[in-house]
Design an enzyme around this catalytic site. Sequence first.
Site, PDB file in Angstrom:
ATOM      1  N   GLU A 294       0.831  -1.212   0.000  1.00  0.00           N
ATOM      2  CA  GLU A 294       0.000   0.000   0.000  1.00  0.00           C
ATOM      3  C   GLU A 294       0.865   1.260   0.000  1.00  0.00           C
ATOM      4  O   GLU A 294       0.512   2.270  -0.618  1.00  0.00           O
ATOM      5  CB  GLU A 294      -0.916  -0.057   1.230  1.00  0.00           C
TER       6      GLU A 294
ATOM      7  N   THR B 153      -4.303  11.196  -4.978  1.00  0.00           N
ATOM      8  CA  THR B 153      -4.267  11.080  -3.517  1.00  0.00           C
ATOM      9  C   THR B 153      -3.386  12.178  -2.925  1.00  0.00           C
ATOM     10  O   THR B 153      -3.701  12.750  -1.888  1.00  0.00           O
ATOM     11  CB  THR B 153      -3.759   9.679  -3.097  1.00  0.00           C
TER      12      THR B 153
HETATM   13  P1  ADP Z   1      -7.315   3.662  -4.469  1.00  0.00           P
HETATM   14  O1  ADP Z   1      -7.777   4.476  -3.289  1.00  0.00           O
HETATM   15  O2  ADP Z   1      -8.448   3.391  -5.408  1.00  0.00           O
HETATM   16  O3  ADP Z   1      -6.569   2.421  -4.040  1.00  0.00           O
HETATM   17  P2  ADP Z   1      -4.783   4.858  -4.860  1.00  0.00           P
HETATM   18  O4  ADP Z   1      -4.503   6.193  -5.449  1.00  0.00           O
HETATM   19  O5  ADP Z   1      -4.519   4.616  -3.408  1.00  0.00           O
HETATM   20  O6  ADP Z   1      -6.288   4.511  -5.252  1.00  0.00           O
HETATM   21  O7  ADP Z   1      -3.930   3.725  -5.639  1.00  0.00           O
HETATM   22  C1  ADP Z   1      -3.855   3.689  -7.003  1.00  0.00           C
HETATM   23  C2  ADP Z   1      -2.399   3.825  -7.433  1.00  0.00           C
HETATM   24  O8  ADP Z   1      -1.674   2.631  -7.135  1.00  0.00           O
HETATM   25  C3  ADP Z   1      -2.286   4.039  -8.920  1.00  0.00           C
HETATM   26  O9  ADP Z   1      -1.272   4.997  -9.152  1.00  0.00           O
HETATM   27  C4  ADP Z   1      -1.840   2.688  -9.459  1.00  0.00           C
HETATM   28  O10 ADP Z   1      -1.061   2.777 -10.624  1.00  0.00           O
HETATM   29  C5  ADP Z   1      -1.013   2.134  -8.299  1.00  0.00           C
HETATM   30  N1  ADP Z   1      -1.012   0.660  -8.304  1.00  0.00           N
HETATM   31  C6  ADP Z   1       0.052  -0.156  -8.374  1.00  0.00           C
HETATM   32  N2  ADP Z   1      -0.314  -1.443  -8.353  1.00  0.00           N
HETATM   33  C7  ADP Z   1      -1.664  -1.463  -8.273  1.00  0.00           C
HETATM   34  C8  ADP Z   1      -2.639  -2.505  -8.227  1.00  0.00           C
HETATM   35  N3  ADP Z   1      -2.299  -3.789  -8.279  1.00  0.00           N
HETATM   36  N4  ADP Z   1      -3.926  -2.146  -8.129  1.00  0.00           N
HETATM   37  C9  ADP Z   1      -4.288  -0.855  -8.104  1.00  0.00           C
HETATM   38  N5  ADP Z   1      -3.425   0.176  -8.138  1.00  0.00           N
HETATM   39  C10 ADP Z   1      -2.115  -0.125  -8.226  1.00  0.00           C
END
Ligand code: ADP
Length: 306
Positions: free
Chosen positions: A128, A181
Site C-alpha cells: 500500500e 491522492t
Molecule cells: P485507491 O484508493 O483506489 O486504491 P490509490 O490512489 O490509493 O487509489 O492507488 C492507485 C495507485 O496505485 C495508482 O497509481 C496505481 O497505478 C497504483 N497501483 C500499483 N499497483 C496497483 C494494483 N495492483 N492495483 C491498483 N493500483 C495499483
Amino acid sequence: MDHIKIFSPATVANVSCGFDVLGFCLDTIGDEMIIKKTVQKGIIISKIEGYNLPFEVKKNVAGVSALAIYNDAKPDFGFDIEIYKNIKPGSGVGSSSASAAGSVFAINELLGRPYNKTQLTKFAMKGEALASNCEHADNLAPALFGGFTLVKNLSPLQIVQLPTPNELFAVVIHPQIEIKTSESRAILPKEVSLNNAITQWANVGSLVHALHTEDYKLISESLNDVIVEPHRSKLIPYFSDVKQTAINSGALGTGISGSGPSIFSLCKGIDSANKVMDAIKNLYSKTEIAFEMYVSKINTEGIKIL
Ligand code: ADP
C-alpha cells in the site's frame, strides 16, 4: 494446495468521522486473483486484466506486498500472481488495497496459514505504501478482517474489529474523474481547532457505540465529518447535491469514500439503499460527468476463497 482463486473486495476508508482510522468492507465490487505456487523461487506477476498496471513486481502493490510476506516466510518455492481488476485504480474504494491484501492473503493460505490477520495487514502495508507513499491500513484492515474496522495504532499495529449491524447497506457512486491522492492530502489543514476535534472524537466514539448497539439513529447522527470533508468535498463535483439528495431519500449518512472521488452512503435495509441509489442516479445523470454506482451489503467476511 498449489493454487488459489480469491475475491478481494473494495473497501470504504474514513467513514466520515474516522479519517485514517475507520473503514468497512464491500461485497459486490472487488478484484479476482489467482495465485499459484511455482518451482522457481521468487514472485512473478504473469497476468493483469481490466486495467493497465505494471507487471514489474516492485512497481505493483500486489507484488510488493507479496515480496514482504515471501521474504519473511522464505519458502523453497515461488508464487505466480494473476490479477483480474474490477476496481478502478484511484477510485477511492481501495483499489490498491484489494491487490495488496489479496496477494498476502492468498500466499498465506498456500503456505498453510502461518500468519494471523494483523501480520498479513503489516505485509500488505508495504504494498500500500507504494501507492500512497506512506504506510496506512484503513482500507487493508476491512479487506482482510471484513466488516467495520478501526486502526487503533500503526506502530505497533493494532486493529479493532467492530460489529456490523445486520441491516446496514452501502451505496457508492464513483464519478469518473481523477483525484490524485497527493492532491487530496495536500488540501488538508495541518492543524484543527479544539472545537472541531471535540466534535470529531465525539462522533467517532458514538459511531463505535452505535455499531455495537445497532442504533441506526445514532449511526446517522455520528456520520458527520467537520475536519476533512469541508476541504476535500471541493474536489468532488456536485458532492453537496449528492449528499443532500441521499439524506432527503433516507440515507443514514453520506461522505467521501477514502480520498474520493467516490461518495458512500450508509442505509438501513436494501429498500432504502435502492431508493437512495435511484435518487443519486437521477441527480448525477443530469450532470456532464459519467459515473458508476453500486449497492452492497457490508461484507463481514472480507477476502473470500472462490
Ligand atoms: P485507491 O484508493 O483506489 O486504491 P490509490 O490512489 O490509493 O487509489 O492507488 C492507485 C495507485 O496505485 C495508482 O497509481 C496505481 O497505478 C497504483 N497501483 C500499483 N499497483 C496497483 C494494483 N495492483 N492495483 C491498483 N493500483 C495499483
